[in-house]
Motif scaffolding. Sequence first.
Motif, short mmCIF file in Angstrom:
data_model
loop_
_atom_site.label_atom_id
_atom_site.label_comp_id
_atom_site.label_asym_id
_atom_site.label_seq_id
_atom_site.Cartn_x
_atom_site.Cartn_y
_atom_site.Cartn_z
N SER A 48 -106.31 61.62 -41.62
CA SER A 48 -106.76 60.45 -41.82
C SER A 48 -105.93 59.66 -42.89
O SER A 48 -105.81 60.43 -43.94
N PRO A 49 -105.67 58.47 -42.87
CA PRO A 49 -104.63 57.94 -43.86
C PRO A 49 -105.52 57.66 -45.21
O PRO A 49 -106.69 57.50 -44.99
N LEU A 50 -104.82 57.82 -46.13
CA LEU A 50 -105.56 57.47 -47.38
C LEU A 50 -105.67 56.09 -47.66
O LEU A 50 -104.88 55.23 -47.13
N ASP A 51 -106.60 55.46 -48.42
CA ASP A 51 -106.86 54.05 -48.73
C ASP A 51 -105.56 53.54 -49.29
O ASP A 51 -105.55 52.34 -49.36
N ALA A 52 -105.39 54.36 -50.48
CA ALA A 52 -104.16 53.53 -51.16
C ALA A 52 -103.30 54.95 -51.64
O ALA A 52 -103.57 55.96 -51.52
N LYS A 54 -101.16 57.62 -53.47
CA LYS A 54 -101.55 58.57 -54.54
C LYS A 54 -100.54 59.76 -54.90
O LYS A 54 -99.96 60.14 -54.15
N GLY A 67 -100.52 56.58 -47.19
CA GLY A 67 -100.96 56.19 -45.70
C GLY A 67 -101.35 57.61 -45.59
O GLY A 67 -101.91 58.32 -46.15
N SER A 68 -100.59 58.12 -44.16
CA SER A 68 -100.74 59.41 -43.61
C SER A 68 -100.03 60.37 -43.90
O SER A 68 -99.78 61.56 -43.55
#
Length: 115
Positions: A48-52, A54, A67-68
């Motif tokens: 699942s992609p990250l929200d922001a 990192k 993203g992912s």
Amino acid sequence: MTMTALNNGALRQLLPAALALAGTALSFGVTATPSHAAASYYAVTLASPLDAPKRFVNGETPWACAGSECTAPRDTSRAAVVCARLVKKVGPIARFATPEGELAAEDLTKCNAGK
């Protein structure tokens, strides 16, 4: 003495200083360049992609995720161990690869299970 002789003498004195300055500037530019940009060893696709985006250090490995996709330089641990540590930080992983190849499906399943 002619002007040409003065100019040649001045150039001979300035040339080593100019070369030293250029060499210093070049070496500073090389050392100031972030090493992680060219040192990606691990290529990871998250389930699942990250929200922001990192950036974090996991163990001793600096990771960059957007993203992912996540990348990091080589760690001294086995790929399966690095994978298991990463899952604890970012969640399930869909693909874990190094220049030597991808983590086998069985190993990826164990990694996502925290084993």
